[in-house]
Design a protein around this motif. Structure first.
Motif, PDB file in Angstrom:
ATOM      1  N   LEU A  38       0.589  -1.351  -0.005  1.00 28.96           N
ATOM      2  CA  LEU A  38       0.093  -0.004  -0.075  1.00 28.96           C
ATOM      3  C   LEU A  38       0.669   1.091  -0.043  1.00 28.96           C
ATOM      4  CD1 LEU A  38      -2.906   1.173  -0.115  1.00 28.96           C
ATOM      5  CD2 LEU A  38      -2.932   1.099   2.446  1.00 28.96           C
ATOM      6  N   ARG A  39       1.773   1.167   0.562  1.00 20.64           N
ATOM      7  CA  ARG A  39       2.913   2.232   0.821  1.00 20.64           C
ATOM      8  C   ARG A  39       3.407   2.617  -0.851  1.00 20.64           C
ATOM      9  NH1 ARG A  39       3.618   7.165   3.643  1.00 20.64           N
ATOM     10  NH2 ARG A  39       5.518   7.086   4.561  1.00 20.64           N
ATOM     11  N   VAL A  40       3.928   1.505  -1.161  1.00 18.24           N
ATOM     12  CA  VAL A  40       4.651   1.474  -2.642  1.00 18.24           C
ATOM     13  C   VAL A  40       3.516   2.154  -3.458  1.00 18.24           C
ATOM     14  CG1 VAL A  40       5.616   0.217  -4.342  1.00 18.24           C
ATOM     15  CG2 VAL A  40       6.107  -0.191  -1.868  1.00 18.24           C
ATOM     16  N   TRP A  41       2.270   1.563  -3.437  1.00 16.65           N
ATOM     17  CA  TRP A  41       1.263   1.841  -4.442  1.00 16.65           C
ATOM     18  C   TRP A  41       0.924   3.657  -4.271  1.00 16.65           C
ATOM     19  CZ3 TRP A  41      -2.082   0.134  -8.061  1.00 16.65           C
ATOM     20  CH2 TRP A  41      -3.114   1.014  -8.418  1.00 16.65           C
ATOM     21  N   SER A  42       0.972   3.863  -2.927  1.00 17.51           N
ATOM     22  CA  SER A  42       0.879   5.360  -2.743  1.00 17.51           C
ATOM     23  C   SER A  42       1.980   6.243  -3.638  1.00 17.51           C
ATOM     24  CB  SER A  42       0.628   5.601  -1.339  1.00 17.51           C
ATOM     25  OG  SER A  42      -0.561   5.000  -0.710  1.00 17.51           O
ATOM     26  N   VAL A  43       3.079   5.873  -3.467  1.00 12.93           N
ATOM     27  CA  VAL A  43       4.126   6.622  -3.834  1.00 12.93           C
ATOM     28  C   VAL A  43       4.035   6.629  -5.573  1.00 12.93           C
ATOM     29  CG1 VAL A  43       6.600   7.161  -4.194  1.00 12.93           C
ATOM     30  CG2 VAL A  43       5.505   6.551  -2.028  1.00 12.93           C
ATOM     31  N   ILE A  44       3.784   5.249  -6.027  1.00 15.33           N
ATOM     32  CA  ILE A  44       3.919   5.162  -7.366  1.00 15.33           C
ATOM     33  C   ILE A  44       2.681   5.853  -8.242  1.00 15.33           C
ATOM     34  CG2 ILE A  44       3.329   3.638  -9.449  1.00 15.33           C
ATOM     35  CD1 ILE A  44       4.875   1.580  -7.763  1.00 15.33           C
ATOM     36  N   THR A  45       1.459   5.743  -7.476  1.00 16.90           N
ATOM     37  CA  THR A  45       0.360   6.672  -8.090  1.00 16.90           C
ATOM     38  C   THR A  45       0.298   8.065  -7.631  1.00 16.90           C
ATOM     39  OG1 THR A  45      -1.074   5.800  -6.180  1.00 16.90           O
ATOM     40  CG2 THR A  45      -1.059   4.475  -8.109  1.00 16.90           C
ATOM     41  N   ASP A  46       0.913   8.906  -7.029  1.00 11.57           N
ATOM     42  CA  ASP A  46       0.945  10.006  -6.447  1.00 11.57           C
ATOM     43  C   ASP A  46       1.802  10.977  -7.640  1.00 11.57           C
ATOM     44  OD1 ASP A  46       1.011  12.583  -5.327  1.00 11.57           O
ATOM     45  OD2 ASP A  46       2.770  11.905  -3.906  1.00 11.57           O
ATOM     46  N   PHE A  47       0.918  11.022  -8.707  1.00 12.77           N
ATOM     47  CA  PHE A  47       1.920  12.019  -9.855  1.00 12.77           C
ATOM     48  C   PHE A  47       2.279  13.000  -9.266  1.00 12.77           C
ATOM     49  CE2 PHE A  47      -1.645   9.649 -13.037  1.00 12.77           C
ATOM     50  CZ  PHE A  47      -0.719   8.497 -12.745  1.00 12.77           C
ATOM     51  N   ALA A  48       1.666  13.827  -8.598  1.00 16.14           N
ATOM     52  CA  ALA A  48       2.255  15.287  -7.957  1.00 16.14           C
ATOM     53  C   ALA A  48       3.570  14.861  -7.440  1.00 16.14           C
ATOM     54  CB  ALA A  48       1.382  15.923  -7.217  1.00 16.14           C
ATOM     55  N   GLY A  49       3.855  13.714  -6.779  1.00 13.62           N
ATOM     56  CA  GLY A  49       5.017  13.343  -5.904  1.00 13.62           C
ATOM     57  C   GLY A  49       6.273  12.938  -6.904  1.00 13.62           C
ATOM     58  N   HIS A  50       5.943  12.685  -8.204  1.00 17.12           N
ATOM     59  CA  HIS A  50       6.996  11.976  -8.991  1.00 17.12           C
ATOM     60  C   HIS A  50       8.223  12.800  -9.069  1.00 17.12           C
ATOM     61  CE1 HIS A  50       4.476   8.612 -11.302  1.00 17.12           C
ATOM     62  NE2 HIS A  50       4.518   8.730 -10.022  1.00 17.12           N
ATOM     63  N   PRO A  51       8.295  13.961  -9.413  1.00 14.62           N
ATOM     64  CA  PRO A  51       9.467  14.806  -9.356  1.00 14.62           C
ATOM     65  C   PRO A  51      10.326  14.843  -8.296  1.00 14.62           C
ATOM     66  CG  PRO A  51       7.424  16.192 -10.018  1.00 14.62           C
ATOM     67  CD  PRO A  51       6.927  14.951  -9.384  1.00 14.62           C
ATOM     68  N   GLN A  52       9.820  14.145  -6.894  1.00 17.14           N
ATOM     69  CA  GLN A  52      10.819  14.033  -5.971  1.00 17.14           C
ATOM     70  C   GLN A  52      11.660  12.787  -5.935  1.00 17.14           C
ATOM     71  OE1 GLN A  52       8.506  13.736  -2.492  1.00 17.14           O
ATOM     72  NE2 GLN A  52       7.243  15.879  -2.997  1.00 17.14           N
ATOM     73  N   TRP A  53      11.095  11.896  -6.942  1.00 17.54           N
ATOM     74  CA  TRP A  53      12.113  10.454  -6.961  1.00 17.54           C
ATOM     75  C   TRP A  53      12.293   9.868  -8.287  1.00 17.54           C
ATOM     76  CZ3 TRP A  53       9.919   6.055  -8.961  1.00 17.54           C
ATOM     77  CH2 TRP A  53       8.231   6.052  -8.888  1.00 17.54           C
ATOM     78  N   LYS A  54      11.154  10.234  -9.183  1.00 16.49           N
ATOM     79  CA  LYS A  54      11.353   9.696 -10.641  1.00 16.49           C
ATOM     80  C   LYS A  54      12.197  10.423 -11.427  1.00 16.49           C
ATOM     81  CE  LYS A  54       8.376   6.828 -13.079  1.00 16.49           C
ATOM     82  NZ  LYS A  54       7.461   6.628 -13.677  1.00 16.49           N
ATOM     83  N   PRO A  55      13.360   9.846 -11.938  1.00 15.55           N
ATOM     84  CA  PRO A  55      14.521  10.637 -12.693  1.00 15.55           C
ATOM     85  C   PRO A  55      14.168  11.182 -13.818  1.00 15.55           C
ATOM     86  CG  PRO A  55      15.065   8.426 -12.265  1.00 15.55           C
ATOM     87  CD  PRO A  55      13.846   8.563 -11.484  1.00 15.55           C
ATOM     88  N   PHE A  56      13.652  10.235 -14.842  1.00 19.57           N
ATOM     89  CA  PHE A  56      13.565  10.420 -16.093  1.00 19.57           C
ATOM     90  C   PHE A  56      12.345  10.774 -16.887  1.00 19.57           C
ATOM     91  CE2 PHE A  56      16.542   7.001 -15.615  1.00 19.57           C
ATOM     92  CZ  PHE A  56      17.445   7.583 -15.440  1.00 19.57           C
ATOM     93  N   THR A  57      11.236  10.417 -16.261  1.00 21.93           N
ATOM     94  CA  THR A  57       9.706  10.563 -16.747  1.00 21.93           C
ATOM     95  C   THR A  57       8.713  10.946 -15.585  1.00 21.93           C
ATOM     96  OG1 THR A  57       9.068   8.121 -16.223  1.00 21.93           O
ATOM     97  CG2 THR A  57      10.019   8.677 -18.347  1.00 21.93           C
ATOM     98  N   GLN A  58       7.907  11.753 -15.892  1.00 20.71           N
ATOM     99  CA  GLN A  58       6.792  12.157 -15.101  1.00 20.71           C
ATOM    100  C   GLN A  58       5.289  11.945 -15.746  1.00 20.71           C
ATOM    101  OE1 GLN A  58       7.837  14.114 -12.193  1.00 20.71           O
ATOM    102  NE2 GLN A  58       9.793  13.116 -13.240  1.00 20.71           N
TER     103      GLN A  58
END
Length: 188
Positions: A38-58
């Motif tokens: 559930l925690r992993v899911w929350s981070v993956i589906t939190d598009f607004a938070g992607h810039p904090q960790w996703k290096p290449f794509t948003q």
């Protein structure tokens, strides 16, 4: 798994998945994350938070099946990201999240996150599948680079989960904004 192994993200670049209908195997990375599905899911589906960790794509938009989103990525030396439409194809909380982007019948790719409970936390299978006329050539030319991108993205996800775990009371933002009401605020 020893205590030292439990604290590290275990990476299996092969994945051992069968080939898809056109005979090409997907590009995959399997990692064990020290967080609940559930925690992993929350981070993956939190598009607004992607810039904090996703290096290449948003991704931007809402994580709802059948929903539309936008997908942004950077190419080589270009300073400005390229943005295109994306379709959210699978949303099964907290088991599978998938989306597609590209041009149907020419080059369409699907990014899939499959989550499974593990004694340490979550076993994540992160994969890319390509479809269309150019998919064979595309994957042959870029397989190693795409594989390395998955590995790096999953390492960044692991770091983000660890950062969140050290911040008590901090939760990822909800995937979909509320409409028509005031925000709930906690007062201490």
């Amino acid at each position: 798994m020893s205590g030292n192994e439990a604290g590290k993200a275990a990476i299996d670049p092969g994945g051992g998945r069968p080939a898809d209908a056109v005979g090409r195997t997907p590009i995959e990375n399997i990692v064990i994350l020290a967080a609940s599905p559930l925690r992993v899911w929350s981070v993956i589906t939190d598009f607004a938070g992607h810039p904090q960790w996703k290096p290449f794509t948003q991704l931007a938009g809402e994580a709802i099946e059948g929903g539309e989103a936008t997908y942004s990525f950077r190419i080589g030396g270009l300073g400005k990201p390229v943005t295109t439409a994306a379709d959210i194809t699978r949303v099964e909380k907290p088991v599978v999240f998938a989306w597609t982007a590209g041009v149907s019948k020419l080059l369409l790719f699907e990014e899939i996150y499959e989550l499974e409970r593990d004694p340490v936390g979550t076993r994540l299978r992160h994969s890319l599948r390509f479809h269309g006329f150019l998919s064979g050539m595309w994957t042959a030319l870029l397989r190693r680079k795409l594989q390395a991108g998955l590995v790096q993205s999953d390492r960044c996800l692991d770091r983000q989960l660890r950062r969140l775990a050290t911040q008590p009371g901090v939760k990822p933002r909800p995937a979909a904004p509320r409409h028509g009401g005031q925000k709930n605020r906690r007062h201490r």
